[in-house]
Motif scaffolding. Structure first.
Motif, PDB file in Angstrom:
ATOM      1  N   UNK A  33      17.668   2.109  37.223  1.00 13.60           N
ATOM      2  CA  UNK A  33      18.150   1.386  36.041  1.00 13.60           C
ATOM      3  C   UNK A  33      19.641   1.076  36.147  1.00 13.60           C
ATOM      4  N   UNK A  36      20.076  -1.667  38.698  1.00 16.66           N
ATOM      5  CA  UNK A  36      19.538  -2.921  38.146  1.00 16.66           C
ATOM      6  C   UNK A  36      20.551  -3.554  37.199  1.00 16.66           C
ATOM      7  N   UNK A  40      22.400  -7.113  37.196  1.00 10.47           N
ATOM      8  CA  UNK A  40      22.436  -7.961  36.004  1.00 10.47           C
ATOM      9  C   UNK A  40      23.871  -8.393  35.676  1.00 10.47           C
TER      10      UNK A  40
ATOM     11  N   UNK B  30      17.309 -10.168  34.927  1.00  7.68           N
ATOM     12  CA  UNK B  30      16.908  -9.572  33.646  1.00  7.68           C
ATOM     13  C   UNK B  30      15.575  -8.836  33.800  1.00  7.68           C
ATOM     14  N   UNK B  31      14.639  -9.476  34.486  1.00  6.79           N
ATOM     15  CA  UNK B  31      13.305  -8.892  34.648  1.00  6.79           C
ATOM     16  C   UNK B  31      13.362  -7.561  35.387  1.00  6.79           C
ATOM     17  N   UNK B  32      14.229  -7.483  36.389  1.00  2.53           N
ATOM     18  CA  UNK B  32      14.365  -6.232  37.150  1.00  2.53           C
ATOM     19  C   UNK B  32      14.894  -5.129  36.234  1.00  2.53           C
ATOM     20  N   UNK B  33      15.876  -5.453  35.398  1.00  5.32           N
ATOM     21  CA  UNK B  33      16.404  -4.450  34.455  1.00  5.32           C
ATOM     22  C   UNK B  33      15.339  -4.014  33.449  1.00  5.32           C
ATOM     23  N   UNK B  34      14.565  -4.968  32.987  1.00  2.36           N
ATOM     24  CA  UNK B  34      13.518  -4.668  32.009  1.00  2.36           C
ATOM     25  C   UNK B  34      12.459  -3.732  32.604  1.00  2.36           C
ATOM     26  N   UNK B  36      12.855  -1.839  35.250  1.00  2.00           N
ATOM     27  CA  UNK B  36      13.499  -0.556  35.580  1.00  2.00           C
ATOM     28  C   UNK B  36      13.508   0.360  34.363  1.00  2.00           C
ATOM     29  N   UNK B  37      13.698  -0.229  33.191  1.00  2.00           N
ATOM     30  CA  UNK B  37      13.713   0.575  31.967  1.00  2.00           C
ATOM     31  C   UNK B  37      12.313   1.080  31.627  1.00  2.00           C
ATOM     32  N   UNK B  38      11.291   0.295  31.971  1.00  2.68           N
ATOM     33  CA  UNK B  38       9.919   0.787  31.732  1.00  2.68           C
ATOM     34  C   UNK B  38       9.616   1.974  32.659  1.00  2.68           C
TER      35      UNK B  38
ATOM     36  N   UNK C  44      14.052 -12.616  28.071  1.00  4.57           N
ATOM     37  CA  UNK C  44      13.726 -12.535  29.503  1.00  4.57           C
ATOM     38  C   UNK C  44      13.692 -13.892  30.197  1.00  4.57           C
TER      39      UNK C  44
END
Lengths: 106, 106, 106, 106
Positions: A33, A36, A40, B30-34, B36-38, C44
Protein backbone atom coordinates in the motif's frame (compact mmCIF):
# COMPACT_ATOMS: atom_id res chain seq x y z
CA UNK A 1 12.97 -16.00 -17.81
CA UNK A 2 10.14 -17.23 -15.62
CA UNK A 3 8.47 -15.35 -12.79
CA UNK A 4 9.54 -18.23 -10.62
CA UNK A 5 13.21 -17.46 -11.17
CA UNK A 6 12.55 -13.83 -10.39
CA UNK A 7 10.72 -14.74 -7.17
CA UNK A 8 13.70 -16.92 -6.26
CA UNK A 9 16.14 -14.06 -6.83
CA UNK A 10 14.06 -11.74 -4.65
CA UNK A 11 13.93 -14.38 -1.95
CA UNK A 12 17.73 -14.62 -1.98
CA UNK A 13 18.01 -10.82 -1.87
CA UNK A 14 15.88 -10.65 1.29
CA UNK A 15 17.53 -13.69 2.86
CA UNK A 16 21.05 -12.25 2.45
CA UNK A 17 19.89 -9.22 4.43
CA UNK A 18 18.02 -11.33 6.98
CA UNK A 19 14.84 -9.43 6.32
CA UNK A 20 12.55 -12.44 6.57
CA UNK A 21 11.45 -11.56 10.10
CA UNK A 22 10.23 -8.14 8.92
CA UNK A 23 8.53 -9.62 5.89
CA UNK A 24 5.42 -10.94 7.55
CA UNK A 25 2.31 -11.01 5.33
CA UNK A 26 0.85 -8.11 7.32
CA UNK A 27 3.98 -5.95 6.97
CA UNK A 28 4.23 -6.76 3.27
CA UNK A 29 0.58 -5.79 2.79
CA UNK A 30 1.36 -2.42 4.41
CA UNK A 31 4.47 -2.09 2.25
CA UNK A 32 2.49 -2.74 -0.93
CA UNK A 33 0.00 0.00 0.00
CA UNK A 34 2.82 2.41 0.84
CA UNK A 35 4.60 1.82 -2.46
CA UNK A 36 1.32 1.97 -4.39
CA UNK A 37 0.77 5.44 -2.92
CA UNK A 38 4.24 6.52 -4.03
CA UNK A 39 3.29 5.42 -7.52
CA UNK A 40 0.03 7.34 -7.20
CA UNK A 41 1.98 10.41 -6.11
CA UNK A 42 3.49 10.54 -9.62
CA UNK A 43 -0.05 11.41 -10.76
CA UNK A 44 -1.17 13.46 -7.74
CA UNK A 45 -2.04 16.63 -9.65
CA UNK A 46 -2.86 15.19 -13.07
CA UNK A 47 -2.05 12.73 -15.81
CA UNK A 48 1.47 13.98 -16.51
CA UNK A 49 4.30 12.22 -14.77
CA UNK A 50 8.06 11.67 -14.84
CA UNK A 51 8.72 8.41 -16.62
CA UNK A 52 11.65 7.36 -14.45
CA UNK A 53 9.73 7.90 -11.24
CA UNK A 54 6.78 5.88 -12.49
CA UNK A 55 8.98 3.02 -13.61
CA UNK A 56 10.80 2.81 -10.29
CA UNK A 57 7.67 3.07 -8.16
CA UNK A 58 5.86 0.48 -10.23
CA UNK A 59 8.86 -1.81 -9.79
CA UNK A 60 8.66 -1.30 -6.02
CA UNK A 61 5.02 -2.34 -5.88
CA UNK A 62 5.74 -5.41 -8.01
CA UNK A 63 8.75 -6.33 -5.89
CA UNK A 64 6.80 -6.31 -2.64
CA UNK A 65 3.99 -8.26 -4.31
CA UNK A 66 6.42 -10.97 -5.38
CA UNK A 67 7.96 -10.99 -1.90
CA UNK A 68 4.48 -11.51 -0.47
CA UNK A 69 3.85 -14.35 -2.92
CA UNK A 70 7.16 -15.83 -1.75
CA UNK A 71 6.16 -15.51 1.86
CA UNK A 72 2.84 -17.22 1.25
CA UNK A 73 4.38 -19.97 -0.88
CA UNK A 74 2.48 -18.83 -3.94
CA UNK A 75 3.53 -18.70 -7.56
CA UNK A 76 2.64 -15.24 -8.88
CA UNK A 77 1.69 -16.39 -12.34
CA UNK A 78 -0.62 -19.10 -11.02
CA UNK A 79 -2.59 -16.73 -8.80
CA UNK A 80 -2.83 -14.08 -11.53
CA UNK A 81 -4.21 -16.64 -13.98
CA UNK A 82 -6.56 -18.08 -11.36
CA UNK A 83 -7.99 -14.61 -10.66
CA UNK A 84 -8.14 -13.79 -14.38
CA UNK A 85 -10.51 -16.71 -14.88
CA UNK A 86 -12.77 -15.38 -12.13
CA UNK A 87 -12.75 -11.92 -13.68
CA UNK A 88 -13.45 -13.40 -17.10
CA UNK A 89 -16.68 -14.87 -15.76
CA UNK A 90 -17.66 -11.71 -13.88
CA UNK A 91 -17.06 -9.54 -16.94
CA UNK A 92 -18.35 -11.35 -20.05
CA UNK A 93 -17.10 -9.60 -23.19
CA UNK A 94 -20.53 -8.75 -24.55
CA UNK A 95 -21.71 -7.09 -21.35
CA UNK A 96 -18.52 -5.31 -20.31
CA UNK A 97 -17.30 -4.04 -23.67
CA UNK A 98 -16.33 -0.39 -23.43
CA UNK A 99 -17.75 -0.02 -19.92
CA UNK A 100 -15.95 0.69 -16.66
CA UNK A 101 -18.79 -0.18 -14.29
CA UNK A 102 -18.30 -2.80 -11.61
CA UNK A 103 -19.71 -6.21 -12.49
CA UNK A 104 -22.63 -5.79 -10.08
CA UNK A 105 -23.74 -2.69 -11.98
CA UNK A 106 -23.33 -4.04 -15.51
CA UNK B 1 6.20 -19.32 -18.81
CA UNK B 2 7.61 -15.82 -19.06
CA UNK B 3 6.15 -12.67 -17.57
CA UNK B 4 6.05 -11.36 -21.09
CA UNK B 5 3.53 -13.99 -22.14
CA UNK B 6 1.44 -13.18 -19.10
CA UNK B 7 1.54 -9.46 -19.89
CA UNK B 8 0.45 -10.33 -23.42
CA UNK B 9 -2.51 -12.36 -22.16
CA UNK B 10 -3.62 -9.53 -19.90
CA UNK B 11 -3.35 -7.10 -22.80
CA UNK B 12 -5.63 -9.33 -24.86
CA UNK B 13 -8.06 -9.60 -21.96
CA UNK B 14 -8.38 -5.81 -21.72
CA UNK B 15 -8.45 -5.33 -25.48
CA UNK B 16 -11.34 -7.81 -25.95
CA UNK B 17 -13.35 -5.68 -23.51
CA UNK B 18 -12.19 -2.40 -25.07
CA UNK B 19 -10.93 -1.21 -21.72
CA UNK B 20 -7.82 0.51 -23.09
CA UNK B 21 -9.40 3.96 -22.92
CA UNK B 22 -10.03 3.53 -19.16
CA UNK B 23 -6.56 2.14 -18.60
CA UNK B 24 -4.62 5.38 -18.61
CA UNK B 25 -1.48 5.37 -16.46
CA UNK B 26 -3.22 7.67 -13.97
CA UNK B 27 -6.30 5.46 -13.67
CA UNK B 28 -4.16 2.36 -13.33
CA UNK B 29 -2.13 4.03 -10.57
CA UNK B 30 -5.40 4.70 -8.73
CA UNK B 31 -6.52 1.12 -9.35
CA UNK B 32 -3.28 -0.28 -7.92
CA UNK B 33 -3.74 1.79 -4.74
CA UNK B 34 -7.35 0.69 -4.45
CA UNK B 35 -6.52 -2.99 -4.81
CA UNK B 36 -3.53 -2.65 -2.47
CA UNK B 37 -5.92 -1.35 0.17
CA UNK B 38 -8.23 -4.33 -0.35
CA UNK B 39 -5.23 -6.55 0.29
CA UNK B 40 -4.41 -4.50 3.39
CA UNK B 41 -8.00 -4.92 4.56
CA UNK B 42 -7.29 -8.64 4.97
CA UNK B 43 -4.97 -7.57 7.80
CA UNK B 44 -6.94 -4.58 9.12
CA UNK B 45 -7.26 -5.80 12.69
CA UNK B 46 -4.20 -8.00 12.98
CA UNK B 47 -1.90 -10.57 11.39
CA UNK B 48 -4.55 -13.25 10.87
CA UNK B 49 -6.22 -13.40 7.49
CA UNK B 50 -8.28 -15.61 5.19
CA UNK B 51 -5.89 -17.25 2.75
CA UNK B 52 -8.26 -17.14 -0.23
CA UNK B 53 -8.95 -13.44 0.20
CA UNK B 54 -5.26 -12.62 0.41
CA UNK B 55 -4.43 -14.66 -2.68
CA UNK B 56 -7.16 -13.01 -4.76
CA UNK B 57 -6.37 -9.48 -3.61
CA UNK B 58 -2.65 -9.97 -4.19
CA UNK B 59 -3.48 -11.22 -7.69
CA UNK B 60 -5.53 -8.07 -8.31
CA UNK B 61 -2.66 -5.78 -7.38
CA UNK B 62 -0.27 -7.76 -9.58
CA UNK B 63 -2.73 -7.74 -12.48
CA UNK B 64 -3.12 -3.96 -12.47
CA UNK B 65 0.67 -3.58 -12.14
CA UNK B 66 1.21 -5.71 -15.24
CA UNK B 67 -1.51 -3.77 -17.08
CA UNK B 68 0.31 -0.58 -16.19
CA UNK B 69 3.60 -2.03 -17.45
CA UNK B 70 1.76 -2.92 -20.66
CA UNK B 71 0.40 0.57 -21.00
CA UNK B 72 3.83 2.11 -20.52
CA UNK B 73 5.49 -0.37 -22.88
CA UNK B 74 7.61 -1.82 -20.07
CA UNK B 75 8.65 -5.37 -19.40
CA UNK B 76 7.86 -6.11 -15.75
CA UNK B 77 10.88 -8.32 -15.18
CA UNK B 78 13.27 -5.75 -16.61
CA UNK B 79 12.06 -2.94 -14.37
CA UNK B 80 12.02 -5.15 -11.28
CA UNK B 81 15.63 -6.20 -11.92
CA UNK B 82 16.67 -2.63 -12.69
CA UNK B 83 15.22 -1.43 -9.39
CA UNK B 84 16.71 -4.38 -7.52
CA UNK B 85 20.19 -3.27 -8.55
CA UNK B 86 19.48 0.21 -7.19
CA UNK B 87 18.22 -1.27 -3.92
CA UNK B 88 21.23 -3.56 -3.72
CA UNK B 89 23.51 -0.50 -3.72
CA UNK B 90 21.36 1.43 -1.22
CA UNK B 91 21.23 -1.52 1.16
CA UNK B 92 24.67 -3.20 1.28
CA UNK B 93 24.42 -6.56 3.02
CA UNK B 94 26.83 -5.74 5.84
CA UNK B 95 25.01 -2.54 6.81
CA UNK B 96 21.40 -3.64 6.34
CA UNK B 97 21.55 -7.14 7.79
CA UNK B 98 18.68 -7.72 10.19
CA UNK B 99 17.63 -4.07 10.15
CA UNK B 100 14.44 -2.50 8.83
CA UNK B 101 15.59 1.12 8.83
CA UNK B 102 15.46 3.15 5.64
CA UNK B 103 18.80 3.45 3.83
CA UNK B 104 19.22 7.08 4.92
CA UNK B 105 19.08 6.01 8.57
CA UNK B 106 21.35 2.98 8.34
CA UNK C 1 -19.67 22.61 18.08
CA UNK C 2 -15.97 21.96 18.67
CA UNK C 3 -13.92 19.15 17.22
CA UNK C 4 -13.21 18.19 20.78
CA UNK C 5 -16.86 17.38 21.44
CA UNK C 6 -16.95 15.34 18.26
CA UNK C 7 -13.82 13.42 19.26
CA UNK C 8 -15.47 12.75 22.62
CA UNK C 9 -18.62 11.39 20.96
CA UNK C 10 -16.55 9.08 18.76
CA UNK C 11 -14.65 7.88 21.78
CA UNK C 12 -17.94 6.99 23.49
CA UNK C 13 -19.15 5.22 20.34
CA UNK C 14 -16.06 2.97 20.29
CA UNK C 15 -16.06 2.46 24.05
CA UNK C 16 -19.70 1.28 24.08
CA UNK C 17 -18.70 -1.41 21.59
CA UNK C 18 -15.46 -2.25 23.43
CA UNK C 19 -13.46 -1.61 20.30
CA UNK C 20 -10.54 0.07 22.06
CA UNK C 21 -8.41 -3.08 21.93
CA UNK C 22 -8.73 -3.17 18.11
CA UNK C 23 -8.05 0.53 17.82
CA UNK C 24 -4.30 0.48 18.20
CA UNK C 25 -2.46 3.26 16.38
CA UNK C 26 -1.16 0.72 13.85
CA UNK C 27 -4.62 -0.72 13.14
CA UNK C 28 -6.10 2.76 12.85
CA UNK C 29 -3.35 3.75 10.40
CA UNK C 30 -4.30 0.74 8.27
CA UNK C 31 -7.97 1.63 8.59
CA UNK C 32 -7.34 5.19 7.42
CA UNK C 33 -5.52 3.90 4.32
CA UNK C 34 -8.29 1.41 3.61
CA UNK C 35 -11.02 4.04 3.86
CA UNK C 36 -8.95 6.53 1.84
CA UNK C 37 -8.81 3.96 -0.95
CA UNK C 38 -12.59 3.53 -0.83
CA UNK C 39 -12.86 7.27 -1.28
CA UNK C 40 -10.38 7.07 -4.16
CA UNK C 41 -12.48 4.31 -5.72
CA UNK C 42 -15.23 6.89 -6.25
CA UNK C 43 -12.85 8.46 -8.79
CA UNK C 44 -11.20 5.28 -10.13
CA UNK C 45 -12.04 5.85 -13.78
CA UNK C 46 -12.28 9.63 -13.87
CA UNK C 47 -13.45 12.83 -12.22
CA UNK C 48 -17.15 11.96 -12.11
CA UNK C 49 -18.46 10.43 -8.93
CA UNK C 50 -21.63 9.71 -6.97
CA UNK C 51 -22.04 12.45 -4.40
CA UNK C 52 -23.46 10.22 -1.68
CA UNK C 53 -20.63 7.72 -1.96
CA UNK C 54 -18.02 10.45 -1.77
CA UNK C 55 -19.62 12.03 1.27
CA UNK C 56 -19.84 8.75 3.17
CA UNK C 57 -16.33 7.64 2.32
CA UNK C 58 -14.86 11.01 3.23
CA UNK C 59 -16.71 10.78 6.54
CA UNK C 60 -15.16 7.34 7.14
CA UNK C 61 -11.63 8.64 6.62
CA UNK C 62 -12.30 11.58 8.94
CA UNK C 63 -13.83 9.32 11.58
CA UNK C 64 -10.83 7.01 11.74
CA UNK C 65 -8.52 10.04 11.81
CA UNK C 66 -10.35 11.44 14.81
CA UNK C 67 -10.30 8.02 16.48
CA UNK C 68 -6.54 7.93 15.96
CA UNK C 69 -6.21 11.41 17.44
CA UNK C 70 -8.23 10.13 20.40
CA UNK C 71 -6.00 7.13 20.81
CA UNK C 72 -2.87 9.27 20.76
CA UNK C 73 -4.35 11.85 23.13
CA UNK C 74 -4.20 14.54 20.47
CA UNK C 75 -6.62 17.35 19.71
CA UNK C 76 -7.30 17.29 15.97
CA UNK C 77 -7.54 21.02 15.56
CA UNK C 78 -4.27 21.62 17.37
CA UNK C 79 -2.28 19.25 15.19
CA UNK C 80 -3.87 20.56 11.98
CA UNK C 81 -2.96 24.13 12.92
CA UNK C 82 0.54 23.10 14.00
CA UNK C 83 1.13 21.43 10.64
CA UNK C 84 -0.42 24.34 8.76
CA UNK C 85 2.24 26.65 10.19
CA UNK C 86 4.97 24.30 8.96
CA UNK C 87 3.39 24.18 5.50
CA UNK C 88 3.03 27.96 5.48
CA UNK C 89 6.80 28.29 5.86
CA UNK C 90 7.56 25.59 3.29
CA UNK C 91 5.23 27.16 0.74
CA UNK C 92 5.60 30.96 0.86
CA UNK C 93 2.80 32.61 -1.09
CA UNK C 94 5.02 34.38 -3.60
CA UNK C 95 6.89 31.20 -4.56
CA UNK C 96 4.03 28.71 -4.53
CA UNK C 97 1.28 30.75 -6.13
CA UNK C 98 -0.46 28.75 -8.85
CA UNK C 99 2.08 25.92 -8.68
CA UNK C 100 1.62 22.32 -7.61
CA UNK C 101 5.31 21.39 -7.29
CA UNK C 102 6.63 20.04 -4.02
CA UNK C 103 8.45 22.61 -1.89
CA UNK C 104 11.85 21.12 -2.72
CA UNK C 105 11.24 21.75 -6.41
CA UNK C 106 9.83 25.28 -6.14
CA UNK D 1 -13.26 26.68 17.97
CA UNK D 2 -15.53 25.02 15.44
CA UNK D 3 -14.51 22.80 12.56
CA UNK D 4 -16.19 25.34 10.36
CA UNK D 5 -13.71 28.03 11.31
CA UNK D 6 -10.88 25.61 10.68
CA UNK D 7 -12.28 24.71 7.24
CA UNK D 8 -12.50 28.44 6.51
CA UNK D 9 -8.85 28.98 7.47
CA UNK D 10 -7.74 26.13 5.23
CA UNK D 11 -9.78 27.54 2.39
CA UNK D 12 -8.00 30.89 2.79
CA UNK D 13 -4.64 29.14 2.91
CA UNK D 14 -5.28 27.42 -0.43
CA UNK D 15 -6.84 30.51 -1.98
CA UNK D 16 -3.84 32.71 -1.16
CA UNK D 17 -1.67 30.25 -3.06
CA UNK D 18 -4.19 29.92 -5.91
CA UNK D 19 -4.28 26.17 -5.46
CA UNK D 20 -8.02 25.82 -6.11
CA UNK D 21 -7.48 24.62 -9.68
CA UNK D 22 -5.33 21.72 -8.44
CA UNK D 23 -7.77 20.89 -5.68
CA UNK D 24 -10.34 19.02 -7.71
CA UNK D 25 -12.24 16.31 -5.80
CA UNK D 26 -10.32 13.66 -7.76
CA UNK D 27 -6.92 15.16 -6.98
CA UNK D 28 -7.84 15.59 -3.33
CA UNK D 29 -8.96 11.95 -3.16
CA UNK D 30 -5.53 10.95 -4.51
CA UNK D 31 -3.86 13.28 -2.03
CA UNK D 32 -5.74 11.77 0.90
CA UNK D 33 -4.62 8.27 -0.13
CA UNK D 34 -1.04 9.45 -0.55
CA UNK D 35 -0.93 11.08 2.88
CA UNK D 36 -2.71 8.11 4.47
CA UNK D 37 0.11 5.91 3.16
CA UNK D 38 2.71 8.22 4.67
CA UNK D 39 0.94 7.80 7.98
CA UNK D 40 0.91 4.03 7.45
CA UNK D 41 4.64 4.14 6.72
CA UNK D 42 5.18 5.17 10.37
CA UNK D 43 3.99 1.64 11.20
CA UNK D 44 5.44 -0.23 8.20
CA UNK D 45 7.49 -2.72 10.18
CA UNK D 46 5.50 -2.87 13.40
CA UNK D 47 3.55 -1.04 16.08
CA UNK D 48 6.39 1.26 17.21
CA UNK D 49 6.52 4.69 15.65
CA UNK D 50 8.00 8.16 16.07
CA UNK D 51 5.38 10.33 17.71
CA UNK D 52 6.24 13.50 15.79
CA UNK D 53 6.02 11.76 12.44
CA UNK D 54 2.64 10.24 13.28
CA UNK D 55 1.24 13.56 14.45
CA UNK D 56 2.35 15.40 11.33
CA UNK D 57 1.16 12.73 8.91
CA UNK D 58 -2.19 12.43 10.66
CA UNK D 59 -2.53 16.21 10.39
CA UNK D 60 -1.82 15.97 6.64
CA UNK D 61 -4.60 13.44 6.09
CA UNK D 62 -7.03 15.54 8.11
CA UNK D 63 -6.04 18.70 6.25
CA UNK D 64 -6.71 17.21 2.82
CA UNK D 65 -9.99 15.75 4.10
CA UNK D 66 -11.14 19.18 5.25
CA UNK D 67 -10.01 20.69 1.95
CA UNK D 68 -12.11 18.10 0.16
CA UNK D 69 -15.09 18.91 2.36
CA UNK D 70 -14.52 22.57 1.43
CA UNK D 71 -14.40 21.76 -2.23
CA UNK D 72 -17.64 19.79 -2.04
CA UNK D 73 -19.37 22.41 0.07
CA UNK D 74 -19.71 20.05 3.00
CA UNK D 75 -19.40 20.65 6.70
CA UNK D 76 -17.07 18.02 8.11
CA UNK D 77 -18.89 17.62 11.39
CA UNK D 78 -22.24 17.16 9.70
CA UNK D 79 -21.04 14.35 7.43
CA UNK D 80 -19.18 12.61 10.26
CA UNK D 81 -22.31 12.65 12.43
CA UNK D 82 -24.50 11.55 9.51
CA UNK D 83 -22.22 8.56 8.87
CA UNK D 84 -21.98 7.78 12.58
CA UNK D 85 -25.74 7.27 12.69
CA UNK D 86 -25.50 4.81 9.80
CA UNK D 87 -22.70 2.93 11.54
CA UNK D 88 -24.66 2.90 14.79
CA UNK D 89 -27.46 1.02 13.05
CA UNK D 90 -25.10 -1.38 11.26
CA UNK D 91 -23.26 -2.18 14.47
CA UNK D 92 -25.76 -2.50 17.33
CA UNK D 93 -23.94 -2.53 20.66
CA UNK D 94 -25.13 -5.96 21.74
CA UNK D 95 -24.02 -7.66 18.53
CA UNK D 96 -20.75 -5.84 17.91
CA UNK D 97 -19.36 -5.64 21.44
CA UNK D 98 -15.73 -6.73 21.51
CA UNK D 99 -15.80 -7.92 17.89
CA UNK D 100 -13.95 -6.58 14.88
CA UNK D 101 -15.91 -8.42 12.19
CA UNK D 102 -17.63 -6.47 9.44
CA UNK D 103 -21.33 -5.94 9.96
CA UNK D 104 -22.26 -8.51 7.29
CA UNK D 105 -20.38 -11.18 9.25
CA UNK D 106 -21.67 -10.31 12.73
Amino acid sequence: MTINTLQEDLRAFAAEREWQSFHTPENLAKSISIEAAELLECFQWGPDSREDDVRHELADVLTYCLMMANRLGLDAETIIREKLEITRVKYPIERSRGRSEKYDRL
